[in-house]
Write a protein that holds these residues in place. Sequence first.
Motif, PDB file in Angstrom:
ATOM      1  N   TYR A   1      -5.392  19.960  16.134  1.00  0.00           N
ATOM      2  CA  TYR A   1      -4.286  20.162  17.286  1.00  0.00           C
ATOM      3  C   TYR A   1      -4.431  20.847  18.029  1.00  0.00           C
ATOM      4  N   LEU A   2      -4.318  21.131  19.353  1.00  0.00           N
ATOM      5  CA  LEU A   2      -5.331  22.126  20.343  1.00  0.00           C
ATOM      6  C   LEU A   2      -4.073  22.661  21.638  1.00  0.00           C
ATOM      7  N   SER A   3      -2.886  23.524  21.577  1.00  0.00           N
ATOM      8  CA  SER A   3      -2.402  23.237  22.685  1.00  0.00           C
ATOM      9  C   SER A   3      -2.833  24.456  23.782  1.00  0.00           C
ATOM     10  N   SER A   4      -2.153  24.309  25.233  1.00  0.00           N
ATOM     11  CA  SER A   4      -1.884  25.316  25.906  1.00  0.00           C
ATOM     12  C   SER A   4      -2.211  26.549  25.338  1.00  0.00           C
ATOM     13  N   ALA A   5      -1.214  27.112  24.872  1.00  0.00           N
ATOM     14  CA  ALA A   5      -1.197  28.115  23.852  1.00  0.00           C
ATOM     15  C   ALA A   5      -2.295  28.947  23.249  1.00  0.00           C
ATOM     16  N   GLY A   6      -2.494  27.896  22.490  1.00  0.00           N
ATOM     17  CA  GLY A   6      -4.281  27.625  21.884  1.00  0.00           C
ATOM     18  C   GLY A   6      -5.457  28.042  22.830  1.00  0.00           C
ATOM     19  N   LEU A   7      -5.178  27.051  24.285  1.00  0.00           N
ATOM     20  CA  LEU A   7      -6.206  27.291  25.241  1.00  0.00           C
ATOM     21  C   LEU A   7      -6.125  28.664  25.677  1.00  0.00           C
ATOM     22  N   ARG A   8      -5.429  29.572  26.115  1.00  0.00           N
ATOM     23  CA  ARG A   8      -5.030  30.885  26.338  1.00  0.00           C
ATOM     24  C   ARG A   8      -5.858  31.736  25.967  1.00  0.00           C
ATOM     25  N   VAL A   9      -5.603  31.317  24.151  1.00  0.00           N
ATOM     26  CA  VAL A   9      -6.296  32.692  23.605  1.00  0.00           C
ATOM     27  C   VAL A   9      -8.206  32.311  23.571  1.00  0.00           C
ATOM     28  N   LEU A  10      -8.278  31.220  23.833  1.00  0.00           N
ATOM     29  CA  LEU A  10     -10.067  31.209  23.904  1.00  0.00           C
ATOM     30  C   LEU A  10      -9.861  31.760  25.271  1.00  0.00           C
ATOM     31  N   LEU A  11      -9.516  30.528  25.912  1.00  0.00           N
ATOM     32  CA  LEU A  11      -9.921  32.042  27.337  1.00  0.00           C
ATOM     33  C   LEU A  11     -10.242  33.854  27.118  1.00  0.00           C
ATOM     34  N   GLY A  12      -9.362  34.018  26.595  1.00  0.00           N
ATOM     35  CA  GLY A  12      -9.486  35.503  26.690  1.00  0.00           C
ATOM     36  C   GLY A  12      -9.874  36.012  25.568  1.00  0.00           C
ATOM     37  N   ALA A  13     -10.270  35.054  24.898  1.00  0.00           N
ATOM     38  CA  ALA A  13     -11.452  35.126  23.911  1.00  0.00           C
ATOM     39  C   ALA A  13     -12.869  35.748  24.562  1.00  0.00           C
TER      40      ALA A  13
ATOM     41  N   MET B   1     -20.374  33.746  23.176  1.00  0.00           N
ATOM     42  CA  MET B   1     -19.720  32.391  22.456  1.00  0.00           C
ATOM     43  C   MET B   1     -19.554  31.257  22.167  1.00  0.00           C
ATOM     44  N   LYS B   2     -19.524  30.890  21.222  1.00  0.00           N
ATOM     45  CA  LYS B   2     -19.933  29.225  21.185  1.00  0.00           C
ATOM     46  C   LYS B   2     -18.731  29.083  20.540  1.00  0.00           C
ATOM     47  N   VAL B   3     -18.340  27.457  20.996  1.00  0.00           N
ATOM     48  CA  VAL B   3     -16.922  26.497  19.915  1.00  0.00           C
ATOM     49  C   VAL B   3     -17.942  26.066  19.624  1.00  0.00           C
ATOM     50  N   THR B   4     -17.708  25.612  17.851  1.00  0.00           N
ATOM     51  CA  THR B   4     -18.709  24.493  17.576  1.00  0.00           C
ATOM     52  C   THR B   4     -17.791  23.781  16.462  1.00  0.00           C
ATOM     53  N   ASN B   5     -18.473  22.273  16.120  1.00  0.00           N
ATOM     54  CA  ASN B   5     -18.093  21.109  15.158  1.00  0.00           C
ATOM     55  C   ASN B   5     -16.113  21.386  16.171  1.00  0.00           C
ATOM     56  N   VAL B   6     -16.670  20.594  17.355  1.00  0.00           N
ATOM     57  CA  VAL B   6     -15.362  19.922  18.308  1.00  0.00           C
ATOM     58  C   VAL B   6     -15.103  18.313  17.734  1.00  0.00           C
ATOM     59  N   ASN B   7     -13.875  18.083  17.419  1.00  0.00           N
ATOM     60  CA  ASN B   7     -13.427  16.648  17.211  1.00  0.00           C
ATOM     61  C   ASN B   7     -13.536  16.003  18.566  1.00  0.00           C
ATOM     62  N   GLU B   8     -13.040  14.942  18.238  1.00  0.00           N
ATOM     63  CA  GLU B   8     -12.955  13.855  20.138  1.00  0.00           C
ATOM     64  C   GLU B   8     -11.783  13.915  20.998  1.00  0.00           C
ATOM     65  N   THR B   9     -10.573  13.860  19.767  1.00  0.00           N
ATOM     66  CA  THR B   9      -9.504  15.167  20.366  1.00  0.00           C
ATOM     67  C   THR B   9      -9.080  15.560  21.251  1.00  0.00           C
ATOM     68  N   ILE B  10      -9.806  17.076  19.932  1.00  0.00           N
ATOM     69  CA  ILE B  10      -9.697  17.989  21.300  1.00  0.00           C
ATOM     70  C   ILE B  10     -10.635  18.681  21.884  1.00  0.00           C
ATOM     71  N   MET B  11     -12.350  18.007  22.192  1.00  0.00           N
ATOM     72  CA  MET B  11     -13.015  17.667  23.599  1.00  0.00           C
ATOM     73  C   MET B  11     -12.525  17.032  25.147  1.00  0.00           C
ATOM     74  N   GLU B  12     -11.598  15.864  24.259  1.00  0.00           N
ATOM     75  CA  GLU B  12     -10.821  15.368  25.175  1.00  0.00           C
ATOM     76  C   GLU B  12     -10.353  15.937  25.956  1.00  0.00           C
ATOM     77  N   ILE B  13      -9.256  17.335  25.722  1.00  0.00           N
ATOM     78  CA  ILE B  13      -9.008  18.050  25.438  1.00  0.00           C
ATOM     79  C   ILE B  13      -9.147  19.113  26.386  1.00  0.00           C
ATOM     80  N   PHE B  14     -10.250  20.127  26.130  1.00  0.00           N
ATOM     81  CA  PHE B  14     -10.537  20.941  26.705  1.00  0.00           C
ATOM     82  C   PHE B  14     -11.893  20.249  27.869  1.00  0.00           C
TER      83      PHE B  14
END
Length: 99
Positions: A51-63, A73-86
């Motif tokens: 699961y990924l929430s907006s709080a998690g998105l904020r941390v990813l953006l900061g990184a 920076m790259k993000v790997t092994n993203v499942n369908e649910t997380i990819m839909e959020i992205f």
Amino acid sequence: MNITENLNGNQLCLSLEGRLDTTTAPKLEKVTKSHLDGVTELVIDMKGLDYLSSAGLRVLLGAQKTMNKQGSMKVTNVNETIMEIFEVTGFGDILTIEK
């Protein structure tokens, strides 16, 4: 959420497991703020992320902003649910994502 860190030279791989939400985002933020000195490549492995929430998105953006200044920076092994959020949030255009 569990975070496994693997530093290999200038590459840091963070493997995430569980939920990245309001409760756990500060843990990831602390790791990214304190462990990126000298790192030129950051890999965030989301294979175990449920699961990924907006709080998690904020941390990813900061990184991502930090790594734009000192490397990549790259993000790997993203499942369908997380990819839909992205995709819905536009993060698919901001992050380098490898499924």
